[in-house]
Design a protein around this motif. Structure first.
Motif, PDB file in Angstrom:
ATOM      1  N   ILE A 281       0.824  -1.209   0.000  1.00 15.06           N
ATOM      2  CA  ILE A 281       0.000   0.000   0.000  1.00 15.06           C
ATOM      3  C   ILE A 281       0.859   1.260   0.000  1.00 15.06           C
ATOM      4  N   ILE A 282       1.978   1.259   0.686  1.00 19.67           N
ATOM      5  CA  ILE A 282       2.817   2.460   0.826  1.00 19.67           C
ATOM      6  C   ILE A 282       3.218   3.065  -0.508  1.00 19.67           C
ATOM      7  N   PRO A 283       3.703   2.300  -1.493  1.00 17.60           N
ATOM      8  CA  PRO A 283       4.076   2.937  -2.772  1.00 17.60           C
ATOM      9  C   PRO A 283       2.899   3.619  -3.459  1.00 17.60           C
ATOM     10  N   LEU A 284       1.683   3.077  -3.305  1.00 20.65           N
ATOM     11  CA  LEU A 284       0.522   3.688  -3.937  1.00 20.65           C
ATOM     12  C   LEU A 284       0.229   5.062  -3.360  1.00 20.65           C
ATOM     13  N   SER A 285       0.444   5.246  -2.074  1.00 19.31           N
ATOM     14  CA  SER A 285       0.148   6.532  -1.445  1.00 19.31           C
ATOM     15  C   SER A 285       1.144   7.612  -1.859  1.00 19.31           C
ATOM     16  N   PHE A 286       2.342   7.218  -2.248  1.00 19.60           N
ATOM     17  CA  PHE A 286       3.350   8.200  -2.650  1.00 19.60           C
ATOM     18  C   PHE A 286       3.343   8.469  -4.152  1.00 19.60           C
ATOM     19  N   ALA A 287       2.690   7.615  -4.902  1.00 17.16           N
ATOM     20  CA  ALA A 287       2.705   7.741  -6.361  1.00 17.16           C
ATOM     21  C   ALA A 287       1.546   8.620  -6.828  1.00 17.16           C
ATOM     22  N   GLN A 288       1.710   9.916  -6.739  1.00 20.95           N
ATOM     23  CA  GLN A 288       0.699  10.836  -7.246  1.00 20.95           C
ATOM     24  C   GLN A 288       1.027  11.135  -8.696  1.00 20.95           C
ATOM     25  N   SER A 289       0.039  10.953  -9.546  1.00 19.29           N
ATOM     26  CA  SER A 289       0.296  11.199 -10.961  1.00 19.29           C
ATOM     27  C   SER A 289       0.218  12.692 -11.264  1.00 19.29           C
ATOM     28  N   SER A 290       1.050  13.130 -12.183  1.00 16.66           N
ATOM     29  CA  SER A 290       1.034  14.523 -12.622  1.00 16.66           C
ATOM     30  C   SER A 290      -0.136  14.733 -13.563  1.00 16.66           C
ATOM     31  N   PRO A 291      -0.658  15.970 -13.622  1.00 11.74           N
ATOM     32  CA  PRO A 291      -1.709  16.243 -14.617  1.00 11.74           C
ATOM     33  C   PRO A 291      -1.174  16.002 -16.025  1.00 11.74           C
ATOM     34  N   ASP A 292      -2.084  15.733 -16.954  1.00 12.29           N
ATOM     35  CA  ASP A 292      -1.686  15.486 -18.337  1.00 12.29           C
ATOM     36  C   ASP A 292      -0.999  16.716 -18.920  1.00 12.29           C
ATOM     37  N   PRO A 293      -0.006  16.505 -19.792  1.00  6.45           N
ATOM     38  CA  PRO A 293       0.635  17.646 -20.456  1.00  6.45           C
ATOM     39  C   PRO A 293      -0.298  18.257 -21.499  1.00  6.45           C
ATOM     40  N   VAL A 294      -0.143  19.549 -21.738  1.00  7.62           N
ATOM     41  CA  VAL A 294      -0.875  20.239 -22.794  1.00  7.62           C
ATOM     42  C   VAL A 294      -0.108  20.029 -24.097  1.00  7.62           C
ATOM     43  N   ARG A 295      -0.840  19.827 -25.196  1.00  9.95           N
ATOM     44  CA  ARG A 295      -0.196  19.567 -26.486  1.00  9.95           C
ATOM     45  C   ARG A 295      -0.599  20.619 -27.509  1.00  9.95           C
ATOM     46  N   ASP A 296       0.324  20.914 -28.428  1.00 13.96           N
ATOM     47  CA  ASP A 296       0.014  21.873 -29.491  1.00 13.96           C
ATOM     48  C   ASP A 296      -0.717  21.159 -30.631  1.00 13.96           C
ATOM     49  N   ILE A 297      -1.019  21.888 -31.701  1.00 13.08           N
ATOM     50  CA  ILE A 297      -1.816  21.297 -32.793  1.00 13.08           C
ATOM     51  C   ILE A 297      -1.065  20.196 -33.540  1.00 13.08           C
ATOM     52  N   ASP A 298       0.253  20.119 -33.354  1.00 16.35           N
ATOM     53  CA  ASP A 298       1.036  19.050 -33.969  1.00 16.35           C
ATOM     54  C   ASP A 298       1.213  17.853 -33.042  1.00 16.35           C
ATOM     55  N   GLY A 299       0.628  17.932 -31.839  1.00 13.85           N
ATOM     56  CA  GLY A 299       0.743  16.832 -30.884  1.00 13.85           C
ATOM     57  C   GLY A 299       1.959  16.912 -29.996  1.00 13.85           C
ATOM     58  N   ASN A 300       2.757  17.985 -30.131  1.00 17.83           N
ATOM     59  CA  ASN A 300       3.952  18.140 -29.303  1.00 17.83           C
ATOM     60  C   ASN A 300       3.599  18.782 -27.963  1.00 17.83           C
ATOM     61  N   LEU A 301       4.409  18.490 -26.948  1.00 16.35           N
ATOM     62  CA  LEU A 301       4.193  19.047 -25.622  1.00 16.35           C
ATOM     63  C   LEU A 301       4.416  20.552 -25.628  1.00 16.35           C
ATOM     64  N   LEU A 302       3.542  21.297 -24.946  1.00 12.76           N
ATOM     65  CA  LEU A 302       3.778  22.728 -24.747  1.00 12.76           C
ATOM     66  C   LEU A 302       4.912  22.876 -23.738  1.00 12.76           C
ATOM     67  N   ARG A 303       5.861  23.756 -24.066  1.00 15.41           N
ATOM     68  CA  ARG A 303       7.035  23.924 -23.203  1.00 15.41           C
ATOM     69  C   ARG A 303       7.151  25.352 -22.711  1.00 15.41           C
ATOM     70  N   SER A 304       7.585  25.483 -21.499  1.00 11.79           N
ATOM     71  CA  SER A 304       7.816  26.794 -20.898  1.00 11.79           C
ATOM     72  C   SER A 304       8.889  27.533 -21.679  1.00 11.79           C
ATOM     73  N   GLY A 305       8.689  28.838 -21.889  1.00 16.82           N
ATOM     74  CA  GLY A 305       9.699  29.655 -22.556  1.00 16.82           C
ATOM     75  C   GLY A 305       9.697  29.561 -24.069  1.00 16.82           C
ATOM     76  N   THR A 306       8.827  28.760 -24.655  1.00 16.21           N
ATOM     77  CA  THR A 306       8.721  28.632 -26.109  1.00 16.21           C
ATOM     78  C   THR A 306       7.559  29.498 -26.585  1.00 16.21           C
ATOM     79  N   ASP A 307       7.721  30.160 -27.719  1.00 19.78           N
ATOM     80  CA  ASP A 307       6.662  31.023 -28.255  1.00 19.78           C
ATOM     81  C   ASP A 307       5.573  30.204 -28.947  1.00 19.78           C
TER      82      ASP A 307
END
Length: 197
Positions: free
Chosen positions: A13-39
């Motif tokens: 049970i212990i590993p399950l309590s520590f394994a919080q999933s991150s929210p889904d990444p945002v993707r651009d119209i080409d399916g690529n991940l949105l990145r900080s600092g990119t126009d």
């Protein structure tokens, strides 16, 4: 035997309590991940109803400039960047506080950081906010990108202040008496997509 069984259950049970999933990444119209600092450009999903997001004067004075949707469908607007509340994070994730900042300079001396501001009976998106410094003083400067059907919407509902209870709402397009398509908190979300500049 009972102690051994209890230990096995406990350690499974212990590993399950520590394994919080991150929210889904945002993707651009080409399916690529949105990145900080990119126009990127913020574009409407439904063409024929205006173009991308840009800056324009919408008040009786020239400055400050506010965030609007370009009237022309083929106008991509101005490039902008996204900076998450944790600036060390390189990927922009859904439902996570972030600053939205136009990369272009303007005729007004202002920061170009999006913020919510009351004007003429509406809560509009202006562009003279403060970047970073999450907390009560900068509450109006934090937005989120959330999934909306198969696309996205921008939401104002900051979580950067534990004791604050901000008014939350979707960002939509409000057409004023002069035909300007001003971004504001609205009952009808502005369905958007992101294109790398």
């Amino acid at each position: 035997m009972i102690i051994k069984t209890l230990l096995i259950i406990l350690f499974s049970i212990i590993p399950l309590s520590f394994a919080q999933s991150s929210p889904d990444p945002v993707r651009d119209i080409d399916g690529n991940l949105l990145r900080s600092g990119t126009d990127y450009y913020i574009l409407p999903v439904f063409r024929g109803r205006g173009g991308g997001v840009t800056l324009a004067p919408t008040r009786t004075e020239l400055c400050p400039l506010d965030v609007v949707q370009a009237n022309q469908e083929l106008d991509n607007g101005l490039p902008l960047t996204f900076t998450p509340v944790d600036p060390k994070k390189g990927v922009i994730r859904e439902s996570t506080d972030l600053n939205i900042i136009f990369s272009a300079s303007s005729i007004c001396i202002q920061s170009n950081v999006w913020m919510i501001e009351e004007y003429d009976g509406s809560l509009i998106v202006s562009a003279h906010g403060v970047q970073g410094n999450p907390g009560q003083e900068t509450l109006s400067n934090w937005f989120k990108i959330e999934k909306f059907d198969d696309d996205y919407k921008i939401v104002f509902c900051p979580a950067v202040c534990d004791v604050c209870r901000p008014l939350c709402g979707d960002i939509g397009v409000e057409i004023d008496e002069n035909g300007r398509r001003r971004l504001a908190i609205s009952d009808v979300p502005f369905k958007v997509m992101f294109k790398k500049a």
